[in-house]
Structure formats: C-alpha cells, structure tokens
Design an enzyme around this catalytic site. Structure first.
Site: not given
Ligand code: URA
Length: 435
Positions: A82, A161, A168, A183, A187
């Site tokens: 990620h 999320d 956001r 966040s 995930k």
């Molecule tokens: N990636 C994400 O999944 N969430 C964030 O807040 C920033 C980057």
C-alpha cells in the site's frame, strides 16, 4: 452517547475512549451519524490529533466495520502493498502482478484518488468493465484461482474507510497522521494478507511533507500491523517530483503497461523492483535483496508479469483489448506540449502542483459526487537534475476543455524551476522501517 458530545470532546483536545471511537465509527457506517457531523469530527481529529491508543481504537473499529477476510483457507500465505498516496504512483499496477507471477499470492484492497494524489481504483476503472467491487466470495475464489486480486473497499470490506475516505477527500482533512494510519491499516487488516510492504511517501507531493513525519507514520503503521499479528515493512520514498512521467488515470495505466513490457521510465521501473523485492523476501521467495531483485527483473523480462496483469484484468471483467492495444483506453481530445521557457538544469518539479493540475483538468474530485475524467492528465518530460533546452517540450497536457487546459498549463509551468548550475538528482528511497 451523543455524536455531538464525542465531537466536542475531540474539539476541546480530550482523549476518546474505545467506546466513544467505536460508537462514532459504527454510527457513521450505519448511517445514524450524518456526513456533517462526521465532517466536524474529522476536522476536530485533524486539528487536535489522536494518541496512539485512540489511533489503534480507530483503526480496529474501521477494520471491523465490515467483514474481516480470513485467507487461511484460501492460500498458504498472502502479501499486500500500500502507498500512502502520491502523484504518478502507479506502482501497484506493476508490482502486484509481478509478485503474483513469482508464485506469491497478492491480495490487495486499494483506494480511490485522495486530494491531489491519485488512487489505484480510479486508475483501474480506466479499463472498461474492470470491477473494483468484488464480494468476499469472489475475492477468495479469484485469489485461489490466479493468485492475485486488486479490488476496492466495498460495503462488505472496511466500509467505514470507504465513507470516511470520501469525506476526507472533500473536507481538507486528508493529511492527518491518525486518519491516514487508520485508513491504510484498516483496509490492510480487513483484506487479510499475512505480510505487507507500505510505501510511505514524503515530500511536496505527499501528505507527509517532511522525512520526520513520514518516519512517524511508517513507525506507527509497522507497530500497529505487528500488534495485529501481521508482518509489516515500510519503505520511505521520495514524492517531491512525480514518479515516472505520466500523471492521470488512463495515462498511468498506459505507462504501467509499457513498464510491464520492459519499457517505461527508469525511476518508476527501479522503484517497482525495490518494492517487489521486499514483498518477495517477506513471502520467502528470495533470501536476500540481490536474489529478490534478480527474480523480480527476470519475471518482468520473461513477460510473466505482463501475462499475470492480463489474467487479472480478464478475471475482474475488464476489456483485455484495451490493455493489449492501450490506444483503446480513454483518450483526451486536446493534447498539447508546452515548450520550456528557458534552458537550464531542472531544479524542482513540485509534485503537488502537478497533482492539482490533474484535478483541475477533471482527473480528481472536488466534491464527493464529482465524476472524474479518466482520459486527462500530464506527461512530464524531464526529471530533477536533467538539462533542459529552451523551447523543447517540457511537458504535455491531455485535456478535454480549453479553459481547463490553460489553467493546468499555468500550474504545471509553475511546478518547474530551473538552475544555471548542475542539480543533484533526487533519491528514490530514504529509509526502510521494520520491527
Ligand atoms: N491511502 C489510504 O488508503 N488512506 C489514506 O488516508 C492515504 C493513503
């Protein structure tokens, strides 16, 4: 408990209890707490911050807002990656199929664009038909069958999320440490992978502008992941200038396809190799960095990574003709190169300005309901440190509207600055953080 009390407590700098955080996350996910209260709470968190304990409660509440995938009955070991968000960051499109092609299952739940930073879901949806809303059963069946899933978060997975992320994006509450940590990690925990590499961006085009903030973010996510029983490594990487040349959804898919065919920009290819090598080592496919890098490069040059990408697109309903012949991907009507205003060494290309220019062109969202134009974007032709000759094309804008094109041209031009004397190139990575 009342939503207003929880908002007021955070607004006044109080520390929320586990029950208060869970109440708020559940209430918002179920629709009992409306957007306007959630927006006020997000701003309170943004301004007051959260303690490590509150951040952990928030992450776990968001992860448990939907199903928690257990992949034990699906594959022996799954890895994930990620990014914390960048400009021109299409790394997942190359690295995920590459690692899966090495026999290492990749199970990835990914996000949409956020502020000026792009998102893998928006990029993948440039491929007509590509589904980013797989159900749990589809997720598992595909992971078992082809060893690779690249899907979005849904009402089933980390729905909190999904809702907070979208809110956001349009309430100027993105660049907050606890909100990014919760966040990303909610995930990742919900998607069930055993190990993950986090690409933590720092610089002008990242949410963490300083190396110090990026280190705090990386260390917190590594700690949280380890506490939840996952293996996590974070790589802190540069996001002062865009990664690669292409910025904009379909343009980035094209650049990823070129890279999977061993073309593409050198910085982007090298970045992908380093992230892939880290994932391969975590999954036990290589014992050291050199062996992992060799395996990654061989998998790219043999065409196996490209074939796995094709298999992924087909499995998720995408039109494979559009990746075999990328000229079929969404294409802008106006394609205009901009000449360099002077000669000199490129001293900076402010990635945030480029990201904002792509938003201006319609490639990102200003309101939650905004549709996005997947065809628009910017191609930069130089990297920091390159010598540029006056009047040669400095960048090219892909647009569908003359007015927006003119605004984007000004922003992208302002992003470039020059020096008469040689300028040092920027590093790709700064630091590796592990437990
Ligand atoms: N990636 C994400 O999944 N969430 C964030 O807040 C920033 C980057």
């Amino acid at each position: 408990m009342h939503a207003t009390d929880v908002i007021a407590k955070k607004r006044d700098g109080g520390e929320l209890s586990r029950e208060e955080v869970e109440f708020f996350v559940q209430g918002y996910t179920q629709g009992d707490i409306p957007d306007y209260q959630a927006a006020a709470w997000l701003m309170a968190v943004y301004l007051q911050g959260m303690t490590d304990e509150e951040t952990k409660y928030l992450t776990l509440a968001m992860a448990h807002s939907g199903d928690m995938l257990d992949l034990k009955d699906t594959v022996p070991f799954a890895v994930d990656k990620h990014s914390t968000g960048g400009v021109g960051d299409k790394v997942s499109l190359v690295v995920s199929p590459l690692v899966a092609a090495c026999g290492m299952p990749v199970a990835k739940m990914t996000g949409r664009g956020l502020g000026f930073s792009g998102g893998t879901v928006d990029k993948l949806e440039s491929i007509p038909g590509y589904r980013t809303d797989l159900s749990e059963a589809e997720f598992k069946a595909q992971l078992r069958r082809i060893g690779l899933v690249l899907t979005g978060q849904t009402a089933e997975f980390a729905p909190a999320d999904g809702k907070l992320y979208a809110l956001r994006d349009v309430t100027a509450t993105v660049s907050s440490l606890p909100l990014i940590i919760s966040s990303v990690m909610s995930k990742k925990l919900a998607a069930g992978a055993d190990a993950m590499v986090l690409d933590v961006k720092t610089g002008k085009g990242a949410f963490m502008k300083t190396l110090e903030d990026a280190e705090t973010l990386a260390e917190a996510m590594v700690r949280l992941g380890s506490e939840a029983g996952r293996r996590v490594v974070a790589l802190i990487s540069d996001m002062n200038q865009p990664l690669g040349w292409a910025i904009g959804n379909a343009l980035e898919v094209r650049e990823a396809i070129n890279t999977l065919h061993e073309g593409g920009p050198a910085d982007f290819r090298e970045h992908c190799m380093v992230v892939a090598a880290e994932m391969l080592m975590m999954g036990g496919k290589a014992s050291d960095t050199n062996a992992a890098l060799t395996l990654a490069m061989e998998t790219l040059s043999s065409g196996a990574a490209w074939r796995k990408f094709r298999e992924l697109v087909e499995a998720q309903g995408g039109d494979v003709r559009c990746i075999e012949e990328p000229e079929r991907l969404p294409k802008a009507q106006l394609i205009e190169p901009a000449p360099a205003p002077r000669s000199g060494y490129l001293a900076a290309i402010d990635a945030a300005y480029i990201g904002m220019a792509v938003m201006e062109l319609g490639g990102g969202r200003k309101k939650k309901s905004d549709p996005i134009d997947r065809s628009v974007g910017v191609i930069v032709h130089y990297k920091v440190g390159d010598l540029v000759q006056k009047d040669t094309p400095l960048f090219t804008i892909h647009a569908n509207d003359e007015g927006r094109l003119a605004e984007a041209r000004e922003l992208v031009l302002a992003a470039h600055s020059f020096s008469d004397t040689p300028v040092q190139r920027l590093p790709l990575f700064y630091r590796r953080v592990a437990e």
